[in-house]
Design a protein around this motif. Structure first.
Motif, short mmCIF file in Angstrom:
data_model
loop_
_atom_site.label_atom_id
_atom_site.label_comp_id
_atom_site.label_asym_id
_atom_site.label_seq_id
_atom_site.Cartn_x
_atom_site.Cartn_y
_atom_site.Cartn_z
N UNK A 58 31.52 6.31 27.83
CA UNK A 58 32.44 6.14 28.44
C UNK A 58 32.39 6.70 30.28
N UNK A 59 31.23 8.18 29.83
CA UNK A 59 30.77 8.61 31.66
C UNK A 59 29.49 7.73 31.78
N UNK A 60 28.66 7.37 31.38
CA UNK A 60 27.44 6.73 31.66
C UNK A 60 28.25 5.13 32.77
N UNK A 61 29.35 4.33 31.65
CA UNK A 61 30.22 3.43 31.86
C UNK A 61 30.77 3.14 33.22
N UNK A 62 31.35 4.38 33.25
CA UNK A 62 32.70 4.90 34.47
C UNK A 62 33.32 3.81 34.55
N UNK A 63 34.56 3.10 35.59
CA UNK A 63 35.27 2.33 35.16
C UNK A 63 36.64 3.44 34.45
N UNK A 64 37.48 2.15 34.01
CA UNK A 64 38.30 3.08 33.24
C UNK A 64 38.16 3.03 31.79
N UNK A 65 38.51 4.87 30.78
CA UNK A 65 38.39 4.90 29.77
C UNK A 65 39.58 5.78 28.93
N UNK A 66 39.90 4.83 28.29
CA UNK A 66 41.00 5.20 27.18
C UNK A 66 40.24 5.85 26.30
N UNK A 67 40.65 7.09 26.02
CA UNK A 67 40.42 8.01 25.24
C UNK A 67 41.60 8.79 24.26
N UNK A 68 41.21 8.46 22.62
CA UNK A 68 42.12 8.74 21.60
C UNK A 68 42.37 10.94 22.04
N UNK A 69 43.23 11.47 22.14
CA UNK A 69 43.97 12.36 23.00
C UNK A 69 42.84 13.32 21.84
N UNK A 70 43.34 13.11 20.15
CA UNK A 70 43.42 14.23 19.22
C UNK A 70 41.63 14.02 18.79
N UNK A 71 41.25 14.87 18.77
CA UNK A 71 39.89 15.40 18.71
C UNK A 71 39.68 16.59 17.08
N UNK A 72 40.43 17.10 17.65
CA UNK A 72 40.49 17.90 16.08
C UNK A 72 42.51 18.18 15.81
N UNK A 73 42.53 18.11 14.13
CA UNK A 73 43.70 18.39 14.14
C UNK A 73 44.15 19.84 14.30
N UNK A 74 45.12 20.11 14.58
CA UNK A 74 46.42 20.49 15.30
C UNK A 74 46.14 22.29 13.76
#
Length: 308
Positions: A270-286
């Motif tokens: 995402x960082x290298x591409x730039x533009x709009x990024x949509x990311x899954x918000x849960x990187x780790x289990x609560x």
């Protein structure tokens, strides 16, 4: 003064004479032994360089990272790839996906080895242009990526009546994140529902003339999951298969927008591409061990779109 998450270990005083610096090397220095895979190594490299700039350390020594060095050109005179002298004091941080302010308060007349994953954009936000230049793909890697994308463009011109194409890179991380040990620590993979929702939002934002470029360490799973979704039969997507990770990363960097799931490889795509990024918000289990090492404000850029 070091807080509870940072420890200084001074037990590497042996064989110091073997590592005496040459005259041009005198001054404070930071060193780091790269750990993990390509995405982890990119964070460590960018962040150690950012810390050195922030605190005005003269030199940076980076040890290891063959995968990283096989991917990017690295023409930064400030950075030396080599062995970190064993007598340097070790500064450890137990925080992974967060910004540790204690690491910004080091004595720049010292020679210190940092042991941390350093997975936060805040470490290098002031030198992003330098990091972008250092992460210039080697010509062989970019050439392979360009050939793959050109083949898609040619096929699109023959078979698809798009007039203004938007290329959306989609990275789906699974693989070792599904191992028992990883799951117990709290690592997560994004569900197919997130990917479909993100694809739908991209079509709302940029219209139907989108080609989704899908990279994954589990392409068979992605193919089956998508084939089970009859309602997206009008979507155009291409699977990147049998490429080394650095070529996949280069392909994703050439896309206009990005859908990212979990992990540092997705982050850098995402960082290298730039533009709009949509990311899954849960990187780790609560509530998990891994979640305690994350501050999402330090990991995600404020302008990225986070979805369930």
């Amino acid at each position: 003064m070091f807080h509870k998450n940072v420890f200084v270990i001074d037990d590497r005083q042996h064989q110091k004479d073997q590592y005496m610096p040459s005259p041009k090397q005198y001054g404070g220095a930071l060193g780091l032994q790269l750990r993990g895979r390509l995405g982890n190594q990119m964070f460590q490299y960018a962040s150690i360089l950012g810390l050195a700039s922030m605190m005005k350390f003269e030199r940076v020594i980076v040890e290891g990272g063959h995968e990283l060095r096989d991917t990017f050109k690295f023409e930064n005179d400030r950075v030396e790839f080599g062995k970190v002298p064993p007598y340097w004091k070790v500064v450890k941080s137990t925080q992974s996906g967060m910004f540790d302010e204690n690491l910004t308060q080091l004595n720049n007349n010292s020679e210190l080895q940092i042991e941390a994953f350093l997975e936060s954009w805040k470490y290098f936000q002031m030198i992003e242009s330098t990091v972008k230049k250092d992460f210039t793909f080697k010509s062989t890697v970019m050439s392979n990526a360009q050939k793959l994308l050109n083949a898609i463009i040619v096929k699109q011109a023959i078979n698809i009546s798009f007039t203004n194409v938007t290329y959306v890179g989609v990275h789906v991380r699974r693989g070792d994140f599904l191992n028992v040990a990883a799951v117990q620590k709290g690592l997560m993979v994004a569900p197919m529902e997130f990917i479909l929702k993100a694809m739908s939002i991209m079509r709302i934002l940029y219209g139907p003339d989108i080609i989704f470029i899908i990279c994954s360490d589990d392409i068979p799973w992605v193919k089956k999951a998508i084939s089970d979704q009859g309602h997206i039969s009008d979507y155009t997507y291409v699977f990147m298969e049998n490429n080394p990770p650095n070529v996949d990363l280069a392909v994703l960097s050439l896309c206009n927008q990005t859908i990212a799931t979990t992990g540092t490889f997705s982050w850098w795509a995402a960082w290298l591409a730039g533009g709009t990024t949509i990311f899954y918000k849960h990187q780790a289990r609560q509530g998990s061990e891994y979640r305690q090492k994350f501050n999402y404000d330090d990991f995600f850029y404020p302008h990225w779109i986070l979805l369930e």
